[in-house]
Design an enzyme around this catalytic site. Structure first.
Site, PDB file in Angstrom:
ATOM      1  N   GLY A  11      67.553 -61.577  33.415  1.00  0.00           N
ATOM      2  CA  GLY A  11      68.330 -60.381  33.136  1.00  0.00           C
ATOM      3  C   GLY A  11      69.347 -60.620  32.041  1.00  0.00           C
ATOM      4  O   GLY A  11      69.789 -61.747  31.817  1.00  0.00           O
ATOM      5  N   ASP A  18      81.808 -50.916  38.483  1.00  0.00           N
ATOM      6  CA  ASP A  18      80.519 -50.771  37.788  1.00  0.00           C
ATOM      7  C   ASP A  18      79.370 -50.710  38.793  1.00  0.00           C
ATOM      8  O   ASP A  18      78.377 -51.423  38.665  1.00  0.00           O
ATOM      9  CB  ASP A  18      80.319 -51.930  36.812  1.00  0.00           C
ATOM     10  CG  ASP A  18      79.246 -51.634  35.761  1.00  0.00           C
ATOM     11  OD1 ASP A  18      78.916 -50.445  35.580  1.00  0.00           O
ATOM     12  OD2 ASP A  18      78.739 -52.573  35.145  1.00  0.00           O
ATOM     13  N   SER A  65      73.969 -63.405  30.185  1.00  0.00           N
ATOM     14  CA  SER A  65      72.539 -63.560  30.462  1.00  0.00           C
ATOM     15  C   SER A  65      72.401 -64.279  31.792  1.00  0.00           C
ATOM     16  O   SER A  65      73.192 -65.175  32.112  1.00  0.00           O
ATOM     17  CB  SER A  65      71.854 -64.377  29.366  1.00  0.00           C
ATOM     18  OG  SER A  65      71.917 -63.719  28.123  1.00  0.00           O
TER      19      SER A  65
END
Length: 894
Positions: free
Chosen positions: A607, A732, A613
């Site tokens: 991902g 988020d 990363s």
């Protein structure tokens, strides 16, 4: 404007001290002023004519003192962070000629008083969260040259006489609003118009503009409009375009156009570069005159009802880079003349009725990255020339045709190809050569006549995410290298003739990630597969003997371990007890992480995000269990703060519904650069986003699983908001941050935007964008601080996405429609129509079916209540937990 203009102001990052008196003209160059209030001490600058404050980070509202600057002719405040709307008192500055305010989160409506600006030539307030209708007084500003209000929430219709009222318009841009009514015919009278951009509104009726009068126009973008009542033969406007000799861009995608594309299409400007007519209802044949548009670089005619042959004249479009004719009813052969398009990078011809051989001339398209020919009636062998294109790096799709022969050995030249689809194409032979396509991530070979074993050469495809070789005649044992592919997300071996034992590790450890149906000679594997047990072999007998020895020796080992434990405990108790929580984590070095992830190889990349990363790896110190290593992109703005925020959050939390952190690493890499990483427990079932939207997941979440996941996420939020020593706002929440373990239990992860309310971190960790578009609450868009109510809004959108299967950024959500409104309008009688089909579980009795529907209604009500615009009106998260548990109890008792 003089060179001394800027020097007359003292420009200091973070503060601005304006010295008086100002000169007659003032320019404040962009990029200097950082987070200050709009200056109020300008009232003494009575001779000021130009004020340029664009491209800074000004906050607050426009001060009333601005109205005293009676000689201002140009005010540039675009690209700041100003709020409070466009104030009506600005209309008192009657000398205004240019007003540029785009890119500020103003809110509010456009004041009617701006109609006093009789000398105005430029008005630009795009992306300002403006709503309401455009005041009629604005349309009386006859000197307007530029009128730009894109990306707002404006409603109402345009006056029918707009073209007569503002005849000097050169730039009319109202895209991405909620305007309705017809597009006025009078726009034809704006003879100086160069740009007409009205995309993504809700205009209705026919397109009646007479473009023959707009000789200077170069951009016409009207896509995603004119829906509603259908009227046949509304293509006559094409004839009027022949006088538009400067036309470069014509976009009429999804405009409900019905009729035959006239031959006059070939009379359009030779400068025309972009032509979008896709997703309409154009029928008949594609006129050969299309070949006259020699300036085209993009031609999109997909999703229409074109019939007949693709004209060979298309080969004259030497500049063409993108060609899409997919999803029509084209028949006959693919013209060999397409091979003349040497600059072509993408070719879509799928879902037609094309027949004959695939032309070898396609091998002349030396820039081709993607080729889609699926769902046609093509015959013959796969041309070797196509397989020798080094440019073919993204996707080759020849599926659902009637090809013959084997896969040519030239396939080995496609070493950089990411996706290959040859399913249901009547191909035969072996699949040996594909092993040299080492960059493949997706490989679809199902429904052919391939024979033999899965060759060992395929073991080189270490980055493969999807492998589907079902419905062939393959045989032999399941090779061991399939167990070791960490990147594999779905494996389909169904309906072949494989034999032997099914592994239970790697992708084979999760029944939802692979299929072996229809292989009668297989045995073993997971219990859920229902396969017969494998016969005991000599190696198994040895393991049995070893087990017996272990049982005998185990008691002695246990006594030794107990003694060691007691000694260690005494030693630990004798040490100081003030050690911080962070010391309970094991220490890990950069070299250990480098080794664990095989040098942070792309094969282990699982991902990527804006700041990091994530790699899959195995730490020697973690009992050989898989971990997820999140490596921060420290060169990315905000990455360092994200790392601090996440470390601080994890230092304060621990819960079964939160992702488990193993350790962190703050070190330097082999080049001496700063290196920071977080190491988490690996979640083998991926994210909720994967299950909802990834084609690799052929099995979908059922209703019980979805409610369980939502309940787990709600419990995690309740813990963060109400049960931690320090309240934590996640910031988020979205499906890609909800990860699933072996038992499909949800774990909330990614605390890179988290805030600990009431701590110093509150001041340091969140500058810039808060959250993710579609999931972030509307108050964040106007600069409000992150709160628990914001998390509840994100949860509400997450719930609606999980239940409907639709992302909040879905293309259908235009013209004022949102995921929240889509769900709200379905309550209470039409909820079943908006629920994702995969979530609905049909019950055996009518009573059970009614209870299921009641549960669906109750669940959607929760999502709608959580995602209302007003923060105080959103449902409390502790109530959400109770309601979801109640719904879950009902469903589990059915």
């Amino acid at each position: 404007m003089t060179e001394t203009s800027a020097s007359s102001a003292s420009l200091i990052s973070g503060t601005t001290a304006f010295k008086e008196p100002f000169p007659m003209n003032l320019v404040v160059f962009p990029g200097y002023i950082v987070f200050i209030l709009m200056p109020t001490n300008l009232s003494g600058c009575s001779n000021l004519e130009v004020l340029w404050l664009a491209g800074n980070k000004l906050v607050g509202s426009i001060p009333k003192e601005m109205s005293l600057l009676s000689k201002i002719s140009r005010l540039a405040i675009h690209d700041n962070k100003l709020t409070g709307g466009i104030p009506p008192f600005l209309g008192n500055i009657t000398s205004m000629e240019g007003f540029s305010a785009g890119g500020n989160p103003f809110g509010g409506s456009i004041p009617d008083t701006l109609g006093h600006w009789k000398s105005l030539t430029e008005f630009d307030s795009g992306g300002c969260n403006l709503y309401g209708s455009i005041p009629h007084s604005i349309f009386n500003l006859s000197l307007l040259v530029t009128f730009s209000l894109p990306d707002n929430h404006l409603t109402g219709s345009l006056p029918s006489e707009i073209g007569n009222q503002i005849p000097n318009l050169e730039y009319l841009q109202l895209r991405n609003n909620e305007l309705t009514g017809v597009l006025p015919l009078s726009i034809s009278n704006c003879s100086k118009l160069g740009t007409l951009e009205m995309s993504n509104n809700s205009f209705t009726g026919k397109l009646t503009i007479d473009f023959s009068k707009l000789r200077d126009i170069n951009i016409i973008r009207l896509d995603n409009n004119f829906h509603g009542r259908r009227e046949a033969d509304n293509m006559r406007f094409v004839d009027s375009l022949k006088n538009c000799t400067r036309l470069v861009d014509l976009n009429l995608y999804n405009c409900n156009l019905i009729g035959v594309l006239p031959i006059s299409i070939g009379n359009l400007s030779h400068q025309l570069s972009f032509l979008y007519l896709g997703h309409n209802q154009l029928f008949g044949s594609l006129p050969s005159s299309i070949g006259s548009l020699v300036g085209l670089t993009t031609l999109s005619l997909a999703n229409n009802i074109f019939k007949g042959r693709i004209p060979t004249t298309i080969g004259k479009l030497q500049k063409l880079q993108y060609l899409s004719l997919s999803r029509n009813q084209f028949s006959g052969p693919i013209p060999g003349a397409i091979g003349n398009l040497s600059l072509l990078t993408i070719l879509y011809l799928e879902n037609n009725k094309l027949e004959g051989h695939i032309p070898s001339s396609l091998g002349n398209c030396k820039e081709l990255n993607e080729l889609y020919l699926a769902h046609n009636r093509l015959t013959g062998k796969v041309p070797k020339q196509i397989l020798q294109l080094p440019s073919l790096t993204i996707f080759l799709d020849l599926s659902y045709n009637n090809l013959s022969g084997s896969i040519p050995s030239e396939i080995k030249y496609l070493k950089m190809l990411s996706g290959l689809a040859l399913s249901y194409s009547n191909l035969s032979g072996t699949i040996t050569s594909i092993g040299e396509c080492i960059s493949l991530t997706k490989l679809y070979l199902s429904g052919n006549i391939f024979e033999g074993i899965i060759p060992s050469s395929l073991s080189s495809l270490r980055g493969l995410e999807v492998l589907d070789i079902s419905q062939n005649k393959l045989s032999g044992k399941i090779p061991q290298f399939l167990e070791k592919w960490h990147s594999l997300e779905f494996l389909n071996l169904s309906f072949n003739d494989f034999e032997g034992e099914v592994p239970v590790v790697g992708v084979f450890a999760n029944a939802s990630l692979f299929s072996v149906l229809g292989n009668d000679k297989l045995c073993g594997g997971l219990v859920t597969l229902g396969l017969p047990k494998c016969k005991e072999t000599g190696s198994k007998k040895k393991r049995f003997i070893f087990l017996i020895l272990l049982i005998v020796i185990a008691p002695t080992l246990l006594i030794i371990l107990c003694c060691v434990y007691v000694l260690c405990k005494k030693k630990r108790n004798s040490q100081p007890s003030e050690s911080s929580r962070s010391e309970r984590f094991m220490k890990v070095s950069y070299n250990q992480l480098l080794k664990a992830t095989d040098g942070f190889s792309t094969e282990n990349l699982i991902g990527e995000g804006g700041h990091s990363s994530v790699y899959k790896g195995i730490l020697d110190s973690n009992d050989d269990k898989s971990v997820a290593v999140k490596v921060l992109h420290l060169q990315s703005r905000g990455a360092h703060k994200s790392f601090i925020a996440e470390c601080e959050a994890w230092r304060n939390i621990r819960h079964r519904s939160l992702l488990k952190i193993i350790t962190s690493c703050s070190s330097t890499d082999l080049q001496g650069n700063d290196f920071k990483a977080l190491v988490y427990e690996f979640m083998p079932n991926g994210s909720v986003h994967d299950w909802l939207h990834s084609s690799a997941y052929t099995s979908k979440l059922n209703l019980l699983q979805r409610i369980n996941i939502l309940r787990d996420v709600a419990i995690a939020l309740d813990y963060l908001h109400n049960r931690c020593q320090t309240t934590i706002v996640h910031g988020d929440l979205k499906p890609s941050n909800i990860l699933l373990d072996d038992d499909m239990v949800a774990h909330v992860g990614d605390f890179g935007l988290a805030r600990l309310l009431g701590t110093d971190l509150n001041q340091n960790s969140s500058s810039g964008v808060k959250g993710t578009i579609g999931y972030a609450p509307p108050e964040y868009g106007i600069g409000r601080e992150m709160t628990c109510c914001g998390d509840v809004y994100s949860f509400g959108i997450l719930l609606l996405e999980v239940m409907t299967g639709k992302k909040p950024t879905n293309d259908m959500f235009i013209g004022g429609l949102s995921l929240h409104k889509f769900a709200y309008m379905a309550l209470p009688d039409h909820v079943i129509d908006v629920i994702d089909n995969d979530a609905i579980v049909l019950q055996s009795t009518e009573a059970n079916a009614k209870k299921v529907e009641e549960c669906l209604v109750a669940t959607i009500k929760i999502g709608v209540s959580c995602s209302v615009d007003s923060p105080p009106q959103r449902m409390k998260i502790e109530i959400v937990v109770n309601e979801l548990q109640r719904i879950l109890d009902v469903l589990q008792n059915l």
